[in-house]
Scaffold this motif. Structure first.
Motif, PDB file in Angstrom:
ATOM      1  N   LYS A 113      37.730  50.717  22.011  1.00  0.00           N
ATOM      2  CA  LYS A 113      37.183  52.075  22.024  1.00  0.00           C
ATOM      3  C   LYS A 113      37.099  52.655  23.436  1.00  0.00           C
ATOM      4  O   LYS A 113      37.229  53.852  23.630  1.00  0.00           O
ATOM      5  CB  LYS A 113      35.780  52.073  21.404  1.00  0.00           C
ATOM      6  N   VAL A 126      36.054  45.216  19.770  1.00  0.00           N
ATOM      7  CA  VAL A 126      35.894  46.579  19.256  1.00  0.00           C
ATOM      8  C   VAL A 126      35.529  47.533  20.398  1.00  0.00           C
ATOM      9  O   VAL A 126      36.126  48.604  20.560  1.00  0.00           O
ATOM     10  CB  VAL A 126      34.805  46.628  18.150  1.00  0.00           C
ATOM     11  N   LEU A 142      34.002  39.539  18.507  1.00  0.00           N
ATOM     12  CA  LEU A 142      34.548  40.646  17.719  1.00  0.00           C
ATOM     13  C   LEU A 142      33.985  41.980  18.223  1.00  0.00           C
ATOM     14  O   LEU A 142      34.717  42.960  18.396  1.00  0.00           O
ATOM     15  CB  LEU A 142      34.188  40.438  16.243  1.00  0.00           C
TER      16      LEU A 142
END
Ligand SMILES: [Zn+2]
Length: 205
Positions: free
Chosen positions: A162, A158, A154
């Motif tokens: 980004k 992320v 996870l």
């Protein structure tokens, strides 16, 4: 119920008749003698299937640790990262505790879980006896909640979302292997019945 129950009392969910359970053979079902309702059944070849999934998980674990995880390209510079890079980087920047935590739950515990599971399943499949099998299975069950590769995955997603706008990111063999590792470890857990393993271990002299 789908549990392969052995030698405990259960009640029929339809007519409440009480009776003592016994271990079933592969694919067998236990039906209530009074109303015929299916009470529990033995999923076929659970040990064998769990063993195959665990071995596959071990292969993907090896691939995930050997090949690059992600490669970042920015203004002509290229940085290759590995599965353990994140944890080691935290370590080097002084976040000791966090680094240890990431490497432990993301890499070390999953590895111990796979090895421990294989240490139990291979002898069960081939009817061999090994040293401290029960203790090992207890240990594997205890550390299961702490092997959290999904959390690491996870974090990776992320970071990817980004960073994708500012750098070029090439996903490596390791990342795909890591995803496959999660799938095969989940399959192992889904197919393996701890009660059946305990029964098989208890039956040994
Ligand atoms: Zn019944």
């Amino acid at each position: 119920m789908t549990k392969a129950a052995g030698n405990s009392l259960i009640a029929c969910h339809d007519c409440d008749l009480l009776f003592r359970t016994r271990p079933l053979r592969d694919g067998e079902r236990a039906a209530c003698p009074r109303c015929g309702a299916v009470l529990y059944h033995q999923k076929p070849r659970t040990i064998n299937r769990a063993l195959i999934y665990s071995l596959t998980a071990l292969i993907f674990f090896g691939l995930a640790n050997v090949f690059p995880f992600m490669t970042f390209k920015l203004q002509g510079r290229e940085q290759v990262t590995f599965l353990t890079s994140g944890g080691l980087e935290l370590f080097q920047q002084g976040f000791w505790g966090l680094g240890v935590l990431v490497l432990t739950v993301g890499v070390l515990l999953p590895f111990l879980k796979i090895i421990g599971t294989l240490y139990i399943l291979i002898p069960l499949e081939f009817n061999l006896r090994v040293w401290k099998a029960r203790e090992t299975f207890k240990f594997v069950e205890a550390l299961s909640p702490w092997a959290m590769m999904e959390v690491l995955m996870l974090g990776v997603i992320v970071a990817y979302v980004k960073l994708i706008d500012i750098t070029t990111i090439v996903l490596g063999v390791s990342l795909y292997s890591f995803a496959a590792l999660i799938v095969f470890m989940t399959l192992t857990t889904a197919v393996l019945e701890p009660r059946e393993v305990w029964e098989r271990l208890e039956q040994r002299p």
